[in-house]
Design a protein around this motif. Sequence first.
Motif, PDB file in Angstrom:
ATOM      1  N   ALA A  36       0.816  -1.232   0.000  1.00  0.00           N
ATOM      2  CA  ALA A  36       0.000   0.000   0.000  1.00  0.00           C
ATOM      3  C   ALA A  36       0.846   1.276   0.000  1.00  0.00           C
ATOM      4  N   ILE A  37       1.873   1.302  -0.831  1.00  0.00           N
ATOM      5  CA  ILE A  37       2.700   2.507  -0.942  1.00  0.00           C
ATOM      6  C   ILE A  37       1.951   3.550  -1.779  1.00  0.00           C
ATOM      7  N   ASP A  38       1.961   4.791  -1.300  1.00  0.00           N
ATOM      8  CA  ASP A  38       1.313   5.876  -2.033  1.00  0.00           C
ATOM      9  C   ASP A  38       2.241   6.332  -3.156  1.00  0.00           C
ATOM     10  N   MET A  39       1.934   5.879  -4.367  1.00  0.00           N
ATOM     11  CA  MET A  39       2.843   6.132  -5.487  1.00  0.00           C
ATOM     12  C   MET A  39       2.738   7.567  -6.013  1.00  0.00           C
ATOM     13  N   SER A  40       1.757   8.361  -5.494  1.00  0.00           N
ATOM     14  CA  SER A  40       1.685   9.749  -5.968  1.00  0.00           C
ATOM     15  C   SER A  40       2.927  10.534  -5.514  1.00  0.00           C
ATOM     16  N   ASN A  41       3.638  10.001  -4.513  1.00  0.00           N
ATOM     17  CA  ASN A  41       4.893  10.635  -4.091  1.00  0.00           C
ATOM     18  C   ASN A  41       6.038  10.342  -5.063  1.00  0.00           C
ATOM     19  N   TYR A  42       5.820   9.408  -5.961  1.00  0.00           N
ATOM     20  CA  TYR A  42       6.911   8.939  -6.841  1.00  0.00           C
ATOM     21  C   TYR A  42       6.426   8.900  -8.286  1.00  0.00           C
ATOM     22  N   PRO A  43       6.239  10.079  -8.903  1.00  0.00           N
ATOM     23  CA  PRO A  43       5.649  10.085 -10.253  1.00  0.00           C
ATOM     24  C   PRO A  43       6.479   9.329 -11.286  1.00  0.00           C
ATOM     25  N   THR A  44       7.795   9.383 -11.172  1.00  0.00           N
ATOM     26  CA  THR A  44       8.618   8.665 -12.163  1.00  0.00           C
ATOM     27  C   THR A  44       8.440   7.160 -11.988  1.00  0.00           C
ATOM     28  N   LEU A  45       8.524   6.702 -10.736  1.00  0.00           N
ATOM     29  CA  LEU A  45       8.372   5.265 -10.483  1.00  0.00           C
ATOM     30  C   LEU A  45       6.963   4.802 -10.868  1.00  0.00           C
ATOM     31  N   ALA A  46       5.972   5.630 -10.617  1.00  0.00           N
ATOM     32  CA  ALA A  46       4.592   5.255 -10.971  1.00  0.00           C
ATOM     33  C   ALA A  46       4.460   5.100 -12.488  1.00  0.00           C
ATOM     34  N   ARG A  47       5.100   5.992 -13.218  1.00  0.00           N
ATOM     35  CA  ARG A  47       5.047   5.915 -14.691  1.00  0.00           C
ATOM     36  C   ARG A  47       5.783   4.660 -15.179  1.00  0.00           C
ATOM     37  N   LEU A  48       6.925   4.360 -14.555  1.00  0.00           N
ATOM     38  CA  LEU A  48       7.669   3.150 -14.940  1.00  0.00           C
ATOM     39  C   LEU A  48       6.827   1.903 -14.675  1.00  0.00           C
TER      40      LEU A  48
END
Length: 219
Positions: free
Chosen positions: A182-194
């Motif tokens: 349950a990591i909030d990926m909005s903190n990591y836009p690059t990782l979320a896109r990857l």
Amino acid sequence: MGDSGEKLTLYSYWRSSCSQRARIALNLKGLDYEYKAVNLLKGEQLNPEFEKINPVKYVPALVDGDIVVADSFAIILYLEDKYPQNPLLPQDLKKKALNLQIASIVSSGIQPLQNLPVLQYIEENLGSEKKLPWTQLHINKGFTALEKLLAGVAGKYATGDEVLLGDVFLAPQIYAGVKRFAIDMSNYPTLARLHEAYMELPAFQAALPERQPDAPSSP
Ligand SMILES: N[C@@H](CCC(=O)N[C@@H](CS)C(=O)NCC(=O)O)C(=O)O
């Protein structure tokens, strides 16, 4: 199929992110392999037979003819040397170093802290409610560093427009972060896109936990 004419064998557990890395690398290199399930929840990694394959009693382990390699990092570097098709390490030294750095952050700075025995220890000694905050703390620390490293560098994939070693390590870790922890990926836009980009790739799709023969919902 390996060069020896014998099929490669991968000892793996469906949900193991370390096994998932090895599965992705095998798929990217187009290598067919036999899947041997090691059920970590039943403690099959502790069986004396498996200990002969990997004395440290972890998955994954790879058997290629008379060569046995355990540890996902060693397996992937072995595959890279023996099966150079679709290289995972670039010639460019800066890019190569960055790929190794990404792999190392994931494999030594994040995953060991969320490994099964660590979570079992926390549950037994501190309480099950402490497991998720512990895991999130360490994943967030690693993801913060990775986001900073990759924000100005990433192309379609982590270090440019080719799928390389860093991607092989990042994809299972981000997947576990999203699906299990349950990591909030909005903190990591690059990782979320990857993460989105990896989910589109057949070699990565075929390596997903739920696609493995030992996954609970598997037919
Ligand atoms: N550095 C090793 C770590 C292997 C590892 O921690 N494997 C985990 C699954 S991802 C495991 O077998 N856990 C079971 C246990 O520790 O008993 C690698 O990259 O292969």
